[in-house]
Design a protein around this motif. Structure first.
Motif, PDB file in Angstrom:
ATOM      1  N   LYS A  21     -19.980   3.862 -10.208  1.00 40.50           N
ATOM      2  CA  LYS A  21     -20.405   3.669  -8.596  1.00 40.50           C
ATOM      3  C   LYS A  21     -20.722   2.514  -7.937  1.00 40.50           C
ATOM      4  CE  LYS A  21     -22.108   7.559  -6.688  1.00 40.50           C
ATOM      5  NZ  LYS A  21     -22.984   8.815  -6.766  1.00 40.50           N
ATOM      6  N   GLU A  22     -21.277   1.409  -9.018  1.00 41.60           N
ATOM      7  CA  GLU A  22     -21.668  -0.048  -8.463  1.00 41.60           C
ATOM      8  C   GLU A  22     -20.357  -0.868  -8.357  1.00 41.60           C
ATOM      9  OE1 GLU A  22     -25.038  -0.599  -7.882  1.00 41.60           O
ATOM     10  OE2 GLU A  22     -25.672   1.316  -8.342  1.00 41.60           O
ATOM     11  N   LEU A  23     -19.749  -0.512  -7.013  1.00 40.37           N
ATOM     12  CA  LEU A  23     -18.569  -1.404  -6.835  1.00 40.37           C
ATOM     13  C   LEU A  23     -18.695  -3.041  -6.934  1.00 40.37           C
ATOM     14  CD1 LEU A  23     -16.972   0.861  -3.954  1.00 40.37           C
ATOM     15  CD2 LEU A  23     -16.549   0.688  -6.335  1.00 40.37           C
ATOM     16  N   GLN A  24     -19.730  -3.117  -6.188  1.00 45.53           N
ATOM     17  CA  GLN A  24     -19.744  -4.891  -6.215  1.00 45.53           C
ATOM     18  C   GLN A  24     -20.120  -5.312  -7.364  1.00 45.53           C
ATOM     19  OE1 GLN A  24     -22.258  -4.883  -2.449  1.00 45.53           O
ATOM     20  NE2 GLN A  24     -20.524  -5.933  -1.460  1.00 45.53           N
ATOM     21  N   GLU A  37     -16.277  -6.533   0.480  1.00 42.29           N
ATOM     22  CA  GLU A  37     -17.329  -6.381   1.510  1.00 42.29           C
ATOM     23  C   GLU A  37     -17.362  -4.888   1.689  1.00 42.29           C
ATOM     24  OE1 GLU A  37     -15.551  -8.381   4.747  1.00 42.29           O
ATOM     25  OE2 GLU A  37     -15.969 -10.263   3.920  1.00 42.29           O
ATOM     26  N   ILE A  38     -18.583  -4.399   1.700  1.00 49.58           N
ATOM     27  CA  ILE A  38     -18.858  -2.935   2.291  1.00 49.58           C
ATOM     28  C   ILE A  38     -18.818  -3.001   3.707  1.00 49.58           C
ATOM     29  CG2 ILE A  38     -20.374  -1.111   1.852  1.00 49.58           C
ATOM     30  CD1 ILE A  38     -19.226  -1.845  -0.593  1.00 49.58           C
ATOM     31  N   LEU A  39     -17.799  -2.168   4.180  1.00 53.02           N
ATOM     32  CA  LEU A  39     -17.671  -1.924   5.710  1.00 53.02           C
ATOM     33  C   LEU A  39     -18.258  -0.795   6.434  1.00 53.02           C
ATOM     34  CD1 LEU A  39     -13.913  -2.369   5.838  1.00 53.02           C
ATOM     35  CD2 LEU A  39     -15.478  -4.173   6.267  1.00 53.02           C
ATOM     36  N   GLU A  40     -18.514   0.270   5.639  1.00 55.41           N
ATOM     37  CA  GLU A  40     -19.071   1.486   6.097  1.00 55.41           C
ATOM     38  C   GLU A  40     -19.532   2.642   4.667  1.00 55.41           C
ATOM     39  OE1 GLU A  40     -17.488   3.989   9.155  1.00 55.41           O
ATOM     40  OE2 GLU A  40     -15.584   2.803   8.859  1.00 55.41           O
ATOM     41  N   LYS A  47     -16.264   2.619   2.289  1.00 58.39           N
ATOM     42  CA  LYS A  47     -15.237   1.801   2.614  1.00 58.39           C
ATOM     43  C   LYS A  47     -15.385   0.578   2.582  1.00 58.39           C
ATOM     44  CE  LYS A  47     -12.035   3.131   6.219  1.00 58.39           C
ATOM     45  NZ  LYS A  47     -11.833   3.387   7.695  1.00 58.39           N
ATOM     46  N   ALA A  48     -14.418  -0.061   1.748  1.00 55.57           N
ATOM     47  CA  ALA A  48     -14.610  -1.483   1.447  1.00 55.57           C
ATOM     48  C   ALA A  48     -13.529  -2.404   1.783  1.00 55.57           C
ATOM     49  CB  ALA A  48     -15.254  -1.662   0.085  1.00 55.57           C
ATOM     50  N   ARG A  49     -13.652  -3.398   2.064  1.00 57.58           N
ATOM     51  CA  ARG A  49     -12.557  -4.419   2.139  1.00 57.58           C
ATOM     52  C   ARG A  49     -12.655  -5.166   0.791  1.00 57.58           C
ATOM     53  NH1 ARG A  49      -9.168  -5.774   5.698  1.00 57.58           N
ATOM     54  NH2 ARG A  49     -10.296  -5.288   7.389  1.00 57.58           N
ATOM     55  N   TRP A  50     -11.283  -5.255   0.113  1.00 59.06           N
ATOM     56  CA  TRP A  50     -11.316  -5.927  -1.306  1.00 59.06           C
ATOM     57  C   TRP A  50     -10.310  -7.320  -0.983  1.00 59.06           C
ATOM     58  CZ3 TRP A  50     -13.214  -3.850  -5.577  1.00 59.06           C
ATOM     59  CH2 TRP A  50     -13.883  -2.528  -5.636  1.00 59.06           C
ATOM     60  N   PHE A  51     -10.824  -8.200  -1.726  1.00 57.97           N
ATOM     61  CA  PHE A  51     -10.070  -9.156  -1.746  1.00 57.97           C
ATOM     62  C   PHE A  51      -9.577  -9.738  -3.236  1.00 57.97           C
ATOM     63  CE2 PHE A  51     -12.807  -9.666   2.046  1.00 57.97           C
ATOM     64  CZ  PHE A  51     -11.920  -9.850   3.033  1.00 57.97           C
ATOM     65  N   ALA A  52      -8.281  -9.961  -3.447  1.00 55.65           N
ATOM     66  CA  ALA A  52      -7.950 -10.161  -4.749  1.00 55.65           C
ATOM     67  C   ALA A  52      -6.990 -11.331  -4.927  1.00 55.65           C
ATOM     68  CB  ALA A  52      -7.198  -8.834  -5.377  1.00 55.65           C
ATOM     69  N   HIS A  53      -6.904 -11.969  -5.866  1.00 53.52           N
ATOM     70  CA  HIS A  53      -5.875 -13.080  -5.938  1.00 53.52           C
ATOM     71  C   HIS A  53      -5.308 -12.875  -7.268  1.00 53.52           C
ATOM     72  CE1 HIS A  53      -4.110 -17.268  -5.285  1.00 53.52           C
ATOM     73  NE2 HIS A  53      -4.321 -17.170  -6.483  1.00 53.52           N
ATOM     74  N   LEU A  54      -3.723 -12.936  -7.190  1.00 59.25           N
ATOM     75  CA  LEU A  54      -2.780 -12.674  -8.327  1.00 59.25           C
ATOM     76  C   LEU A  54      -2.024 -14.079  -8.730  1.00 59.25           C
ATOM     77  CD1 LEU A  54      -1.312  -9.189  -7.356  1.00 59.25           C
ATOM     78  CD2 LEU A  54      -3.086  -9.768  -9.146  1.00 59.25           C
ATOM     79  N   ASP A  55      -1.733 -14.290 -10.101  1.00 56.75           N
ATOM     80  CA  ASP A  55      -0.857 -15.387 -10.261  1.00 56.75           C
ATOM     81  C   ASP A  55      -0.009 -14.480 -11.209  1.00 56.75           C
ATOM     82  OD1 ASP A  55      -1.997 -17.702  -9.330  1.00 56.75           O
ATOM     83  OD2 ASP A  55      -3.872 -17.433 -10.743  1.00 56.75           O
ATOM     84  N   ILE A  56       1.214 -14.684 -10.720  1.00 59.05           N
ATOM     85  CA  ILE A  56       2.421 -14.072 -11.181  1.00 59.05           C
ATOM     86  C   ILE A  56       3.574 -14.984 -11.595  1.00 59.05           C
ATOM     87  CG2 ILE A  56       3.930 -12.098 -11.094  1.00 59.05           C
ATOM     88  CD1 ILE A  56       1.969 -11.295  -8.692  1.00 59.05           C
ATOM     89  N   ALA A  57       3.812 -15.296 -12.744  1.00 60.88           N
ATOM     90  CA  ALA A  57       4.973 -16.091 -13.225  1.00 60.88           C
ATOM     91  C   ALA A  57       5.084 -17.279 -12.387  1.00 60.88           C
ATOM     92  CB  ALA A  57       6.476 -15.564 -12.891  1.00 60.88           C
ATOM     93  N   GLY A  58       3.801 -18.067 -12.263  1.00 62.88           N
ATOM     94  CA  GLY A  58       3.749 -19.309 -11.292  1.00 62.88           C
ATOM     95  C   GLY A  58       3.515 -19.209  -9.947  1.00 62.88           C
ATOM     96  N   MET A  59       3.446 -18.086  -9.430  1.00 61.88           N
ATOM     97  CA  MET A  59       3.360 -17.771  -8.197  1.00 61.88           C
ATOM     98  C   MET A  59       2.083 -17.181  -7.871  1.00 61.88           C
ATOM     99  SD  MET A  59       7.163 -16.151  -6.936  1.00 61.88           S
ATOM    100  CE  MET A  59       6.494 -14.408  -7.148  1.00 61.88           C
ATOM    101  N   SER A  60       1.394 -17.699  -6.860  1.00 68.58           N
ATOM    102  CA  SER A  60      -0.076 -17.372  -6.494  1.00 68.58           C
ATOM    103  C   SER A  60       0.342 -16.331  -5.120  1.00 68.58           C
ATOM    104  CB  SER A  60      -0.911 -18.245  -6.019  1.00 68.58           C
ATOM    105  OG  SER A  60      -1.139 -19.004  -7.193  1.00 68.58           O
ATOM    106  N   GLN A  61      -0.570 -15.153  -5.191  1.00 65.18           N
ATOM    107  CA  GLN A  61      -0.655 -14.253  -4.003  1.00 65.18           C
ATOM    108  C   GLN A  61      -2.077 -13.796  -3.681  1.00 65.18           C
ATOM    109  OE1 GLN A  61       2.052 -13.247  -2.128  1.00 65.18           O
ATOM    110  NE2 GLN A  61       0.494 -12.248  -0.847  1.00 65.18           N
ATOM    111  N   SER A  62      -2.536 -13.839  -2.648  1.00 64.38           N
ATOM    112  CA  SER A  62      -3.672 -13.380  -2.282  1.00 64.38           C
ATOM    113  C   SER A  62      -3.584 -12.175  -1.550  1.00 64.38           C
ATOM    114  CB  SER A  62      -4.408 -14.242  -1.292  1.00 64.38           C
ATOM    115  OG  SER A  62      -4.905 -15.466  -1.572  1.00 64.38           O
ATOM    116  N   LEU A  63      -4.373 -11.149  -1.770  1.00 67.08           N
ATOM    117  CA  LEU A  63      -4.261  -9.708  -1.177  1.00 67.08           C
ATOM    118  C   LEU A  63      -5.529  -9.294  -0.706  1.00 67.08           C
ATOM    119  CD1 LEU A  63      -2.544  -8.088  -4.294  1.00 67.08           C
ATOM    120  CD2 LEU A  63      -1.375  -8.815  -2.153  1.00 67.08           C
ATOM    121  N   SER A  64      -5.475  -8.425   0.353  1.00 68.33           N
ATOM    122  CA  SER A  64      -6.648  -7.919   1.014  1.00 68.33           C
ATOM    123  C   SER A  64      -6.149  -6.607   1.233  1.00 68.33           C
ATOM    124  CB  SER A  64      -7.128  -8.848   2.312  1.00 68.33           C
ATOM    125  OG  SER A  64      -8.008  -8.192   2.982  1.00 68.33           O
ATOM    126  N   TRP A  65      -7.241  -5.335   1.269  1.00 66.08           N
ATOM    127  CA  TRP A  65      -6.888  -4.201   1.645  1.00 66.08           C
ATOM    128  C   TRP A  65      -8.354  -3.469   1.912  1.00 66.08           C
ATOM    129  CZ3 TRP A  65      -6.748  -5.831  -3.496  1.00 66.08           C
ATOM    130  CH2 TRP A  65      -7.727  -5.315  -4.275  1.00 66.08           C
TER     131      TRP A  65
END
Length: 143
Positions: A21-24, A37-40, A47-65
Motif C-alpha cells: 500500500k506504500e506506493l511511493q 504523483e498522487i493525484l487524489e 489515483k496516481a500519475r506514474w512516470f517510467a522509462h524503458l530501454d528496449i533493444a537500444g531504444m529508449s521510451q518514456s511512459l506516463s499513465w
C-alpha cells in the motif's frame, strides 16, 4: 493478454499487504519507475500519475499513465486500472493470501497495447516487459 506471477514471502500477510500500500516507497524499488504523483486519495483508493522509462533493444521510451488503485483491507486485495495512458487496457489485481511459510502474493495483469497487425513479435516483447515489471513489483515487496 494476461500475465500472472506469484511469490511466497516469509512475512505475515498483513506486513506484505501494508508494504504494498506504500506506493511511493515501493515504487522507489522499481528501476523503471521514475516518479509517482498522487493525484487524489479516498478512504480505500488512490489515483496516481506514474512516470517510467524503458530501454528496449537500444531504444529508449518514456511512459506516463494515470492509474486508480482500490484497496480491500478485508480481502487483502488491490484492484487497479489505468484510466489514462498509452495502453488501450491495463488493469489487474494484487492478492495477498496466507501461506504456511507466511504470505503468497499473486499479481495478475490484463492488458491490450493496441498493437493490432504489428504481430506476434512485438506482442512477445511486450509480454516479456509486462512479466518482468510484475516480477520487479513482487521482488520490491521483499525489501
Amino acid at each position: 493478454m494476461q500475465v500472472r506471477v506469484e511469490k511466497i514471502y516469509s512475512k505475515p500477510v498483513e506486513k506484505v499487504y501494508s508494504t504494498a500500500k506504500e506506493l511511493q516507497l515501493l515504487a522507489k524499488q522499481i528501476p523503471i519507475i521514475r516518479k509517482v504523483e498522487i493525484l487524489e486519495e479516498g478512504q480505500n483508493w488512490v489515483k496516481a500519475r506514474w512516470f517510467a522509462h524503458l530501454d528496449i533493444a537500444g531504444m529508449s521510451q518514456s511512459l506516463s499513465w494515470v492509474q486508480k488503485d482500490t484497496w480491500d483491507d478485508e480481502k487483502k486485495t488491490c484492484a487497479f486500472e489505468m484510466t489514462e495512458g498509452q495502453f488501450k487496457k491495463y488493469q489487474g489485481i494484487w492478492e495477498f493470501h496466507p501461506d504456511e511459510k507466511g504470505c503468497r502474493a499473486v499479481l495478475t495483469v490484463e492488458y491490450d497495447a493496441g498493437l493490432g497487425l504489428l504481430g506476434p513479435f512485438f506482442q512477445q516483447i511486450l509480454n516479456k516487459l509486462v512479466r518482468d515489471s510484475c516480477e520487479m513489483w513482487l521482488t520490491a515487496l521483499e525489501k
